[in-house]
Design a protein around this motif. Structure first.
Motif, mmCIF file in Angstrom:
data_model
loop_
_atom_site.group_PDB
_atom_site.id
_atom_site.type_symbol
_atom_site.label_atom_id
_atom_site.label_comp_id
_atom_site.label_asym_id
_atom_site.label_seq_id
_atom_site.Cartn_x
_atom_site.Cartn_y
_atom_site.Cartn_z
ATOM 1 N N SER A 188 98.113 98.020 124.545
ATOM 2 C CA SER A 188 99.793 97.496 125.102
ATOM 3 C C SER A 188 99.995 97.309 124.232
ATOM 4 O O SER A 188 101.576 97.361 124.577
ATOM 5 C CB SER A 188 99.752 98.125 126.740
ATOM 6 O OG SER A 188 98.934 99.402 126.953
ATOM 7 N N THR A 244 99.539 103.991 125.844
ATOM 8 C CA THR A 244 98.965 104.941 127.169
ATOM 9 C C THR A 244 100.571 105.410 127.504
ATOM 10 O O THR A 244 101.733 105.153 126.774
ATOM 11 C CB THR A 244 98.642 103.919 128.164
ATOM 12 O OG1 THR A 244 100.424 102.639 128.446
ATOM 13 C CG2 THR A 244 97.675 102.904 127.422
ATOM 14 N N GLU A 290 101.726 105.135 130.501
ATOM 15 C CA GLU A 290 102.816 104.751 131.672
ATOM 16 C C GLU A 290 103.521 103.393 130.283
ATOM 17 O O GLU A 290 104.805 103.457 130.678
ATOM 18 C CB GLU A 290 101.695 103.786 131.757
ATOM 19 C CG GLU A 290 100.686 103.990 133.044
ATOM 20 C CD GLU A 290 99.412 104.536 133.021
ATOM 21 O OE1 GLU A 290 99.355 104.660 131.172
ATOM 22 O OE2 GLU A 290 98.839 105.570 133.490
HETATM 23 C C1 LIG Z 1 90.247 108.046 120.673
HETATM 24 C C2 LIG Z 1 91.142 106.660 120.510
HETATM 25 C C3 LIG Z 1 91.432 106.253 119.118
HETATM 26 C C4 LIG Z 1 92.094 105.018 119.375
HETATM 27 N N1 LIG Z 1 92.655 104.107 117.890
HETATM 28 C C5 LIG Z 1 92.394 103.427 117.665
HETATM 29 C C6 LIG Z 1 92.950 103.022 116.065
HETATM 30 O O1 LIG Z 1 92.909 103.542 115.063
HETATM 31 N N2 LIG Z 1 93.606 102.058 115.735
HETATM 32 C C7 LIG Z 1 94.211 101.300 116.753
HETATM 33 O O2 LIG Z 1 94.418 100.415 116.640
HETATM 34 N N3 LIG Z 1 94.063 101.745 117.950
HETATM 35 C C8 LIG Z 1 93.309 103.255 118.435
HETATM 36 N N4 LIG Z 1 93.195 103.166 119.917
HETATM 37 C C9 LIG Z 1 93.117 101.848 120.986
HETATM 38 C C10 LIG Z 1 94.589 102.617 121.298
HETATM 39 O O3 LIG Z 1 96.373 102.927 120.777
HETATM 40 C C11 LIG Z 1 94.906 101.817 123.149
HETATM 41 O O4 LIG Z 1 93.807 101.714 123.530
HETATM 42 C C12 LIG Z 1 95.734 102.274 123.701
HETATM 43 O O5 LIG Z 1 97.102 100.845 122.957
HETATM 44 C C13 LIG Z 1 95.880 101.371 124.852
HETATM 45 O O6 LIG Z 1 95.221 99.508 125.025
HETATM 46 P P1 LIG Z 1 94.031 98.801 125.874
HETATM 47 O O7 LIG Z 1 92.757 100.329 125.674
HETATM 48 O O8 LIG Z 1 93.997 98.122 125.570
HETATM 49 O O9 LIG Z 1 94.314 99.186 127.203
HETATM 50 P P2 LIG Z 1 95.107 98.701 127.790
HETATM 51 O O10 LIG Z 1 96.432 98.120 127.248
HETATM 52 O O11 LIG Z 1 94.238 96.867 128.651
HETATM 53 O O12 LIG Z 1 95.565 99.215 129.558
HETATM 54 C C14 LIG Z 1 95.094 99.504 130.491
HETATM 55 C C15 LIG Z 1 95.776 100.848 131.347
HETATM 56 O O13 LIG Z 1 96.665 99.398 132.195
HETATM 57 C C16 LIG Z 1 97.675 99.849 131.779
HETATM 58 N N5 LIG Z 1 98.919 99.176 131.478
HETATM 59 C C17 LIG Z 1 98.801 97.915 130.559
HETATM 60 N N6 LIG Z 1 99.857 97.639 130.328
HETATM 61 C C18 LIG Z 1 100.954 97.865 131.074
HETATM 62 C C19 LIG Z 1 102.118 97.741 131.858
HETATM 63 N N7 LIG Z 1 103.052 97.141 131.016
HETATM 64 N N8 LIG Z 1 103.044 98.391 132.769
HETATM 65 C C20 LIG Z 1 101.865 99.421 133.074
HETATM 66 N N9 LIG Z 1 100.496 99.739 132.806
HETATM 67 C C21 LIG Z 1 100.179 99.003 131.793
HETATM 68 C C22 LIG Z 1 97.952 101.514 130.694
HETATM 69 O O14 LIG Z 1 98.933 101.986 130.713
HETATM 70 C C23 LIG Z 1 96.271 101.833 130.985
HETATM 71 O O15 LIG Z 1 96.437 102.480 131.996
HETATM 72 C C24 LIG Z 1 92.725 104.011 120.055
HETATM 73 C C25 LIG Z 1 92.292 104.684 121.294
HETATM 74 C C26 LIG Z 1 91.612 105.434 121.636
HETATM 75 C C27 LIG Z 1 91.400 106.475 122.861
#
Ligand SMILES: Cc1cc2nc3c(=O)[nH]c(=O)nc-3n(C[C@H](O)[C@H](O)[C@H](O)COP(=O)(O)OP(=O)(O)OC[C@H]3O[C@@H](n4cnc5c(N)ncnc54)[C@H](O)[C@@H]3O)c2cc1C
Length: 399
Positions: free
Chosen positions: A155, A382, A384
């Motif tokens: 995020s 996400t 959120e």
């Molecule tokens: C099927 C799939 C394909 C993907 N493909 C790619 C790809 O090709 N290339 C790529 O670069 N990425 C890819 N992603 C990654 C995706 O973009 C990230 O999973 C996403 O941006 C969320 O980051 P994170 O997983 O680190 O979660 P985090 O950022 O750690 O978030 C975890 C939780 O905390 C919440 N949260 C975090 N910050 C806040 C805030 N400030 N306010 C409120 N809530 C918050 C989030 O909403 C979430 O529920 C893919 C993901 C999936 C599931």
């Protein structure tokens, strides 16, 4: 009642009228494109070249199918012909991709390159990059993965730690990308990397570069998901040499590039049609009965139609180069929630009494959709985070 819903649902893929959008493409052209794609899909299904799946733009990877689309001119459709594109309108492209997604066709191999890397190269790439990459993408011969997320940067993307340091001929890149869709089946990674310290502005000092995935120092590890498939990966970059000519856009201007990619990434029909094959199969069985099930299906269909209008509007804005962040975030937030609700509606309908829906491909589609569902509201930003963007766009929040 059932017949009414069935015909209403089929209008999602048949209908070409769209009120309120500036129409630059004649309806007859749209209808012709739609008929062509449907004929092609019918032939492919008859030849058993694919089996419809939910979430086919992530789960349905077929190099052969992407090449066929390229050969028919259905990739890079809106790009200029001098770069191998088709010179078609965004509306024609929208028509092709909504038909492919509604049919659950395997479109994952080319998806990222066609949807976001190509448009980025057109906007910010060098002439050399456009001539090298765009024709190959448009023919379905070159696949590119999106390297944004890292183990501690999802995020909060501006916190990426993959570093590129200058060398005599370009850059040496080290770091780790994760959740990188189909990197193990792609030719290049478009990586967001830090090329300079942020110096107070976290969005400064970032750049995007195209990294050949068979370069020395690149390791790609597939990650297995609940379905047993491995559609995404972890990519480790260990002192990888990247020539200067592979930087996309100005050095230090990577944040702008990523934001323009995300507008394309969040607003298309894939953000509300991932489970459409399930809804279509539920309705086509004709066994769904009872007021609650029919009301559920009617409500999902109405929401689909409204989202389609919003998504069309965003495509129109993107084509004109107008800001779309808020509307794109809204499409993805509302669309992915609907995708999940369609699964719940189908599950309820398949549990109910005598007229319960468990015909044909339905149980298999439902099972696969349920396993894929947790990712709908995560990938591409996400929900959120998206709601925060919408709040900011509406002036309800400062930062
Ligand atoms: C099927 C799939 C394909 C993907 N493909 C790619 C790809 O090709 N290339 C790529 O670069 N990425 C890819 N992603 C990654 C995706 O973009 C990230 O999973 C996403 O941006 C969320 O980051 P994170 O997983 O680190 O979660 P985090 O950022 O750690 O978030 C975890 C939780 O905390 C919440 N949260 C975090 N910050 C806040 C805030 N400030 N306010 C409120 N809530 C918050 C989030 O909403 C979430 O529920 C893919 C993901 C999936 C599931």
């Amino acid at each position: 009642m059932m017949r009414m819903i069935s015909s209403y649902t089929s209008r999602l893929t048949i209908g070409s009228r769209h009120e309120g959008l500036q129409m630059t493409t004649p309806e007859a052209t749209i209808a012709e494109v739609r008929t062509d794609v449907r004929r092609f899909l019918a032939e492919e299904l008859a030849a058993a070249s694919f089996r419809p799946t939910c979430d086919s733009w992530i789960q349905g990877h077929s190099v052969a199918f992407s090449r066929k689309l390229g050969d028919r001119g259905w990739l890079g459709m809106t790009w200029p012909q001098r770069y191998g594109g088709g010179g078609h309108s965004a509306r024609e492209r929208f028509t092709v991709i909504e038909e492919l997604l509604a049919a659950g066709a395997p479109v994952a191999a080319h998806w990222i390159a066609d949807r976001q890397t190509g448009p980025l190269l057109l906007r910010a790439g060098t002439e050399q990059q456009k001539r090298t990459f765009l024709p190959a993408i448009a023919r379905g011969r070159l696949f590119i993965a999106a390297g944004m997320s890292e183990p501690d940067s999802g995020s909060d993307l501006a916190s990426v730690r993959t570093r590129a340091v200058p060398t005599a001929t370009g850059w040496r890149v080290s770091g780790r990308k994760v959740w990188t869709s189909h990197a193990h089946r792609s030719h290049y990674l478009l990586a967001l990397v830090r090329t300079a310290a942020p110096d107070g502005d976290r969005h400064a000092g970032l750049s995007q570069m195209l990294i050949k995935l068979d370069s020395p120092g690149v390791a790609v590890r597939p990650i297995e998901v609940m379905t047993g498939e491995s559609h995404f990966t972890e990519v480790t970059l260990d002192d990888v040499d990247v020539p200067n000519g592979m930087v996309v856009g100005r050095v230090g201007d990577g944040w702008r590039g990523v934001m323009s990619e995300l507008a394309h990434e969040r607003s298309g029909p894939e953000r509300y049609l991932s489970t459409f094959p399930l809804l279509a199969e539920l309705v086509s069985g004709g066994t769904v009965d009872g007021e609650t099930a029919l009301a559920d299906i009617g409500s999902a269909t109405a929401r689909l139609w409204a989202l389609r209008s919003l998504s069309l509007r965003v495509q129109d804005l993107l084509e004109r180069g107008s800001p779309t962040d808020t509307a794109a975030a809204l499409v993805k937030d509302l669309g992915t929630r609907l995708e999940g609700d369609i699964i719940n509606i189908t599950r309820r309908a398949s549990q109910r009494g005598p007229g319960r829906a468990d015909h044909g491909a339905l149980p298999g589609l439902l099972r696969a959709a349920q396993l894929a569902a947790p990712s709908f509201t995560l990938r591409g930003g996400t929900n959120e985070i998206l709601r925060g963007l919408v709040a900011r766009g509406l002036g309800a929040r400062d930062a």
